[in-house]
Design an enzyme around this catalytic site. Structure first.
Site, PDB file in Angstrom:
ATOM      1  N   THR A 171      -3.469   4.939  -4.116  1.00  0.00           N
ATOM      2  CA  THR A 171      -2.220   5.921  -3.481  1.00  0.00           C
ATOM      3  C   THR A 171      -1.115   5.499  -4.224  1.00  0.00           C
ATOM      4  O   THR A 171      -0.189   6.817  -4.241  1.00  0.00           O
ATOM      5  CB  THR A 171      -2.028   5.260  -1.886  1.00  0.00           C
ATOM      6  N   THR A 172      -0.593   4.346  -4.578  1.00  0.00           N
ATOM      7  CA  THR A 172       0.782   4.324  -5.198  1.00  0.00           C
ATOM      8  C   THR A 172       0.442   4.930  -6.715  1.00  0.00           C
ATOM      9  O   THR A 172       1.354   5.785  -7.403  1.00  0.00           O
ATOM     10  CB  THR A 172       0.963   2.726  -5.689  1.00  0.00           C
ATOM     11  N   ASP A 211      -9.064  -0.630   1.940  1.00  0.00           N
ATOM     12  CA  ASP A 211      -9.208  -0.082   0.575  1.00  0.00           C
ATOM     13  C   ASP A 211     -10.286  -0.515  -0.225  1.00  0.00           C
ATOM     14  O   ASP A 211     -10.932   0.656  -0.739  1.00  0.00           O
ATOM     15  CB  ASP A 211      -7.933  -0.394  -0.056  1.00  0.00           C
ATOM     16  N   ASP A 260       0.924  -1.028  -0.052  1.00  0.00           N
ATOM     17  CA  ASP A 260       0.043   0.088  -0.132  1.00  0.00           C
ATOM     18  C   ASP A 260       0.711   1.186  -0.024  1.00  0.00           C
ATOM     19  O   ASP A 260       1.733   1.290   0.863  1.00  0.00           O
ATOM     20  CB  ASP A 260      -0.928  -0.086   1.272  1.00  0.00           C
TER      21      ASP A 260
END
Length: 527
Positions: free
Chosen positions: A92-93, A386, A59
């Site tokens: 997020t990445t 998530d 994550d």
């Protein structure tokens, strides 16, 4: 002539050096997390230098906030990944990598083509607007058809979980998370969904329980099952039936005086318990400890007691049972009691829990996670969080887009088309934005071990020739129809990724000075 205007402990980087420092820091952060992107992305093992604690995760937000960074530009990317995590829960990445790629392209334009950063910013704004417009046009809304919308949610959950530790059981967990979210009936309050982690078993032993589970037991000699529960939830001290020895001084001339003090304490406690009994309840839940004497009084009065339900447990219980947390007991008529159909003790693994069924807030449920190690359970919880976050946001913003690099390539096509209508050097910046967008599917293919040059060329040709549902099938290394494969993503997620990444790149492009200084301290002689 150079004039020193800064103090001793101040360093300054100017113009080219400052820009390079910002670019290098941001690009390094992007390179750090890009290997975790996509269904074939790898995990990072984070080891604490000061303790034995270790963390295995892919994550982006978790990785970045766990690593102390010194570069100010790198911290900007950490912040946008945190915001993405808070706003949408996933991507997020992607947002970090896209921002880093935009800065990489900007660095080339400044270095090779000598284009002013403000010109690049203007170009990026034009490109961002065109990309988001194309994304909106590609979005599909099935919210009017409950069956199709549920399928969309399941597919979004599968796409989100395919890059996580739960990917082997994504069919099972995608249905489990969708069922949990649909119980919320459009609410985005994930407090109603509790996740309990229990060591033992394997991930596929996890299950969704339609009730609220609390990791506590009833008091001694109290029934293990209560029907039609009337619940008083409190945060009060019930551990003063004995005089505390530590920090207390008494001057008495006989032990009988001490016994009188203890008796007074017990009478005080008894009157408190009698006040509580007037609420007409059969279950009392306290955030703090309940000592033996008050517990015995509760048992005698036919009231089951639960002690030390931690603050989060008490707050969530109040939420799902429809009660209020109280601290005083003088006005029973003003207090709102919690209600549920049944409270019973159950055993999961080797531990006892209390299960609250038929709660007033019918959307309440509990996901029980099983796993072999704490690291597996922690990563599984992050993965579920998530998926739940993205699904809950999709129930509000119901539009969806296709994954597998399809949405990025459609946006890239729109940006390339827009570049032809832009004059001057700005068009180079618009083209650079399109190249940065194409880097996301390129990284997906690289992480899966395929020839990215060949795959991306085929995907680009397919999308640019009007086959708008084409994307990367990373299981077989081919171009396939994403709609048929069910690789669907949230429109809100993609929109947030592009919007946040372009804004972060713009912030860093404006930098031409970096000044490092210690915080000012009060100089008492020269105030």
């Amino acid at each position: 002539m150079s004039v020193q205007i800064f103090g001793d402990q101040v360093t300054e980087e100017r113009a080219e050096n400052a820009r390079m420092s910002a670019f290098v820091g941001a690009i390094a952060v992007g390179d750090l997390v890009k290997s975790t992107l996509g269904p074939k992305g790898m995990d990072k093992l984070l080891q604490s230098a000061s303790s034995d604690r270790s963390l295995v995760t892919n994550d982006g937000a978790t990785i970045l906030k766990s690593i102390p960074l010194d570069n100010p530009a790198a911290k900007v990317l950490v912040n946008i990944s945190k915001v993405q995590d808070d706003e949408v829960g996933d991507g997020t990445t992607s947002v970090t990598v896209l921002s880093a790629e935009l800065l990489r392209e900007a660095e080339k334009l400044i270095d090779q083509s000598k284009i002013h950063p403000q010109t690049i910013i203007e170009g990026y704004r034009i490109a961002s607007h065109a990309a988001l417009k194309a994304l909106e046009n590609a979005a599909v809304d099935n919210s009017s058809n409950p069956e199709k919308f549920r399928d969309d949610l399941v597919h979004i959950a599968k796409t989100t979980l395919s890059s996580k530790i739960l990917s082997q059981d994504k069919e099972y967990f995608s249905n489990l998370t969708t069922d949990a979210i649909l119980r919320l009936k459009g609410s985005t309050n994930l407090e109603h969904i509790q996740i309990i982690k229990i060591l033992g078993g394997k991930l596929s032993d996890s299950f969704l329980d339609e009730g609220f589970i609390l990791a506590k037991k009833f008091g001694n000699n109290q029934p293990k099952r209560i029907e039609n529960a009337k619940i008083l939830i409190a945060n009060t001290t019930l551990d003063t039936d004995k005089v505390k020895i530590f920090g207390t001084k008494f001057k008495v001339d006989s032990t009988s005086k001490l016994a009188e003090l203890e008796k007074a304490e017990r009478e005080k406690m008894k009157s408190k318990i009698m006040k509580i009994s007037k609420f007409g309840i059969n279950t009392f839940i306290n955030r703090q400890l309940i000592y033996d004497y008050p517990e015995q009084l509760f048992t005698d009065l036919g009231i089951n007691s639960i002690e030390h339900a931690d603050f989060e447990g008490v707050e969530r219980l109040a939420l799902v049972t429809g009660g209020e947390v109280v601290s005083t007991f003088d006005n029973p008529e003003k207090c709102k009691l919690g209600e549920c159909d049944l409270i019973e003790e159950i055993i999961i693994g080797e531990e006892s829990f209390l299960k609250f069924s038929g709660c007033k807030a019918g959307q309440a449920c509990t996901i029980v996670l099983r796993g072999a190690t704490e690291q597996v359970l922690d990563e599984a919880e992050r993965s579920l969080h998530d998926a739940l976050s993205v699904l809950s946001q999709t129930t509000k913003e119901t539009r969806t887009v296709l994954g597998g690099g399809c949405a990025e390539m459609l946006m890239s096509k729109a940006v390339d088309t827009e570049a032809q209508n832009v004059d001057g050097k700005k068009s180079l910046a618009v083209e650079a934005f399109a190249r940065a967008l194409r880097q996301l599917p390129t990284i997906l293919a690289d992480n899966a071990g395929f020839d990215s040059s060949e795959l991306i060329t085929k995907l680009r040709s397919s999308i640019y020739n009007g086959i708008a549902t084409s994307g990367l099938d990373l299981n077989n290394g081919t171009i396939a129809d994403m709609r048929e494969l069910g690789i669907v993503e949230s429109y809100k997620l993609k929109r947030a990724v592009v919007g946040s990444a372009s804004e972060a790149a713009e912030v860093l492009l404006r930098v031409d000075n970096i000044i490092r200084a210690k915080p000012r301290t009060a100089n008492r002689q020269h105030m």
